[in-house]
Design a protein around this motif. Structure first.
Motif, mmCIF file in Angstrom:
data_model
loop_
_atom_site.group_PDB
_atom_site.id
_atom_site.type_symbol
_atom_site.label_atom_id
_atom_site.label_comp_id
_atom_site.label_asym_id
_atom_site.label_seq_id
_atom_site.Cartn_x
_atom_site.Cartn_y
_atom_site.Cartn_z
ATOM 1 N N ASP A 1 6.430 -6.059 -78.389
ATOM 2 C CA ASP A 1 5.342 -5.103 -78.591
ATOM 3 C C ASP A 1 3.830 -5.552 -78.377
ATOM 4 N N GLN A 2 3.562 -6.970 -78.907
ATOM 5 C CA GLN A 2 2.471 -7.537 -79.048
ATOM 6 C C GLN A 2 1.771 -7.609 -77.221
ATOM 7 N N ILE A 3 3.009 -8.107 -76.382
ATOM 8 C CA ILE A 3 2.723 -8.348 -75.084
ATOM 9 C C ILE A 3 2.507 -7.201 -74.359
ATOM 10 N N LEU A 4 3.221 -6.014 -74.820
ATOM 11 C CA LEU A 4 2.963 -4.848 -74.174
ATOM 12 C C LEU A 4 1.498 -4.377 -74.515
ATOM 13 N N ASP A 5 1.036 -4.429 -75.701
ATOM 14 C CA ASP A 5 -0.139 -3.973 -75.947
ATOM 15 C C ASP A 5 -1.313 -4.838 -75.290
ATOM 16 N N GLU A 6 -1.163 -6.031 -74.994
ATOM 17 C CA GLU A 6 -2.069 -6.880 -74.378
ATOM 18 C C GLU A 6 -2.209 -6.499 -72.874
ATOM 19 N N GLU A 7 -0.786 -6.286 -72.220
ATOM 20 C CA GLU A 7 -0.864 -6.290 -70.693
ATOM 21 C C GLU A 7 -0.721 -4.957 -70.230
ATOM 22 N N LEU A 8 -0.242 -3.940 -70.767
ATOM 23 C CA LEU A 8 -0.220 -2.655 -70.318
ATOM 24 C C LEU A 8 -1.610 -2.121 -70.024
ATOM 25 N N PRO A 9 -2.749 -2.144 -70.680
ATOM 26 C CA PRO A 9 -3.762 -1.911 -70.245
ATOM 27 C C PRO A 9 -4.324 -2.267 -69.004
ATOM 28 N N ARG A 10 -4.100 -3.527 -68.537
ATOM 29 C CA ARG A 10 -4.352 -4.293 -67.251
ATOM 30 C C ARG A 10 -3.472 -3.420 -66.218
ATOM 31 N N TYR A 11 -2.539 -2.976 -66.432
ATOM 32 C CA TYR A 11 -1.844 -2.374 -65.376
ATOM 33 C C TYR A 11 -1.663 -0.734 -65.324
ATOM 34 N N ALA A 12 -2.611 -0.086 -66.212
ATOM 35 C CA ALA A 12 -2.713 1.219 -66.349
ATOM 36 C C ALA A 12 -2.732 2.124 -65.290
ATOM 37 N N GLU A 13 -3.620 1.606 -64.530
ATOM 38 C CA GLU A 13 -3.787 2.581 -63.235
ATOM 39 C C GLU A 13 -2.905 2.500 -62.236
ATOM 40 N N ALA A 14 -2.266 1.140 -62.246
ATOM 41 C CA ALA A 14 -1.144 1.003 -61.345
ATOM 42 C C ALA A 14 -0.041 1.842 -61.550
ATOM 43 N N LEU A 15 0.336 1.807 -62.904
ATOM 44 C CA LEU A 15 1.674 2.340 -63.495
ATOM 45 C C LEU A 15 1.389 3.971 -63.559
ATOM 46 N N GLU A 16 0.139 4.508 -63.686
ATOM 47 C CA GLU A 16 -0.009 6.071 -63.702
ATOM 48 C C GLU A 16 0.083 6.333 -62.010
ATOM 49 N N ARG A 17 -0.298 5.741 -61.073
ATOM 50 C CA ARG A 17 0.132 5.909 -59.837
ATOM 51 C C ARG A 17 1.426 6.002 -59.435
ATOM 52 N N LEU A 18 2.179 5.347 -59.855
ATOM 53 C CA LEU A 18 3.744 5.072 -59.754
ATOM 54 C C LEU A 18 4.284 6.132 -60.496
ATOM 55 N N GLY A 19 3.842 6.730 -61.477
ATOM 56 C CA GLY A 19 4.520 7.972 -62.095
ATOM 57 C C GLY A 19 4.199 9.263 -61.702
ATOM 58 N N GLN A 20 3.364 9.232 -60.282
ATOM 59 C CA GLN A 20 3.098 10.456 -59.807
ATOM 60 C C GLN A 20 3.944 10.747 -58.743
#
Length: 67
Positions: free
Chosen positions: A48-67
């Protein structure tokens, strides 16, 4: 520090049944269950801690992958 958790009748029966099936003491089964719980909880908290720290860094890429 010794502790004596208060178990419900069904919890005590489940623990006793498991200990009998595995030919182990109640204490051994309970200690293993507590150890596994603590290890799993620690891993979950770390993830949970790692995801909280790292997800924001990849948010844009993850958003594009989800489209």
């Amino acid at each position: 520090m010794p502790i004596a958790p208060r178990l419900s009748d069904s919890e005590a029966a489940a623990l006793r049944s498991l200990a009998e099936r595995e030919n182990r003491s109640l204490q051994d089964v309970a200690r293993e269950a507590i150890r596994e719980y603590a290890e799993n909880r620690s891993r979950t908290e770390l993830l949970d801690q790692i995801l909280d720290e790292e997800l924001p860094r990849y948010a844009e890429a993850l958003e594009r992958l989800g489209q």
